[in-house]
Write an enzyme that holds these catalytic residues in place. Sequence first.
Site, mmCIF file in Angstrom:
data_model
loop_
_atom_site.group_PDB
_atom_site.id
_atom_site.type_symbol
_atom_site.label_atom_id
_atom_site.label_comp_id
_atom_site.label_asym_id
_atom_site.label_seq_id
_atom_site.Cartn_x
_atom_site.Cartn_y
_atom_site.Cartn_z
ATOM 1 C CB SER A 1 -8.341 -0.060 5.729
ATOM 2 O OG SER A 1 -9.251 1.215 6.173
ATOM 3 C CE LYS B 1 -4.395 1.884 2.184
ATOM 4 N NZ LYS B 1 -4.477 1.402 3.873
ATOM 5 C CB SER C 1 -8.086 2.691 2.998
ATOM 6 O OG SER C 1 -7.609 2.217 3.835
#
Lengths: 67, 465
Positions: B175, B75, B151
């Site tokens: 997330s 990420k 996310s």
Amino acid sequence: MSTEFSAEAYAKAAAAAIRLPLDARHLPGVAFNLALAARMAAVIEGMPLGPADEAAPVFVAGREPPR
Amino acid sequence: MIGAAGTAAAVRAGRLTAAAATEQALADIAARDGRTNAFTAVTPERARAEAAAVDAAIAAGRDPGPLAGVPYAVKNLYDLAGLTTLAGSIIERDRPPAARDAFLVRRLHAAGAVCLGALNMDEYAYGFTTENHHYGPARNPHDPARMAGGSSGGSAAAVAAGLVPLTLGSDTNGSIRVPASLCGIFGLKPTYGRLSRGGSYLFAASFDHLGPFARDVADLALAYDALQGADAEDPAQQWRAVEPVSGVLDAGTAGLRIAVADGHFARNGHAEAFAAAEAVSRGLGTTARIEIPEAARGRAAAFLITMAEGGNLHLPDLRTRPDDFDPMTRDRFLAGALLPAHWLQQAQRVRAAYRAAVLKLFDEVDVILTPATPYVAPPIGQDMIEVDGERIPVRPNLGIYTQPISCIGLPAMAVPIADPAGIGAPHGLPIGVQVIAAPWREDVLFRVAGALERAGIVAAPTPAR
């Protein structure tokens, strides 16, 4: 004195207190989110808590680092 | 694509070079990532150098590590040396490149894994959908018109699409678990304080966790074992000894007391969410139900604390350049900066009381099952959805089952239903189940996931290409 929450009026006053310029274009979205937060606050307001119920974060003066 | 364990075994045995595995993955990303928009940066130079070092270690007779030659990506809130850490924003684009890798990236490097790049996410991790206005939405590999979840949407989409077998994400309110569920893969949120967050861009520090995604349980375990280790730079990490789980995957569930959560977790969603939890509980041979007390209050507390911590973190930029924020996050951060102190302190006291109540449950059970998400992946851009006869905002409700669990730091794993169509999921889209254990009992999660995988109940469905 009314205790009804006016999100827009609160947003303007609180923003001034922390020196946050709040653009009028952003105000409706901010008020919407404050109103949502107020509903969440109402949910936790009803939790029975006593004087011994401390907050979750507990300060630690220091700890031994990993070796 | 072969998985992490298969790649590492082939590289370690000399049947495959790390260089060849890397070139294959780079070619695959170049050819196919346009469909998912999972990557925001690809790092071929770095990848080739890391792969060459693995191959050189093998040629010299040295142990290349348990993840030798395994391609992975992170990420884009993880520091990668030489790359600016974006955290999904354009504001961070102006900052200098990271001087060194995040702690978990250093752990994977030491294990022989090969980093291929950085992945899409909601701006500053504040969202459950990865509909990022700056970099475009991450698209669900099972239907590119649908959300990947967030996310850590790019992290889940990249694994589900088979671009890499392993990725890292972060989970503050769901997330990792939400995108794992929507994309049909495995995602682990370890106990709060287990894995170091050093060198990652924080969101709401008192809830921030890091963890891995994979397509099967063995790969997830391999990654988790490599990620453990003490880091003096993370003030929230509990410096425990490494507790590997790869050896417990075949241990079975005998002796484990397992129950499905009732109340809050049996409402607020669509039929497929409850059918998924039911399929898993049936597979584990349990009919027990348990109520997680005050879950709705726990979720509300997490909601408020997240807003306040996030708003405070970004206040300098909110004061000077609010229009550079993603419209999806800006007004929430602005509002978060303004919350009354009473709401925040009450939330912190509720959080502690709620934790105490939930920890008592583990006197009665070892494992709690809940749906991971309330529905399958909604179409990108959808704002509202009908749940329990009421029209509600689709995005915040995606975290309805994960948020009460991360609020008190319990370890949890999202496991994907192997045959979503078989449980009635709309369009056969993926959906996952959240498996929850007591603090520090990630081993229990892996035992359960391993048993469910062997029984064919959970597995990553293959998307059509």
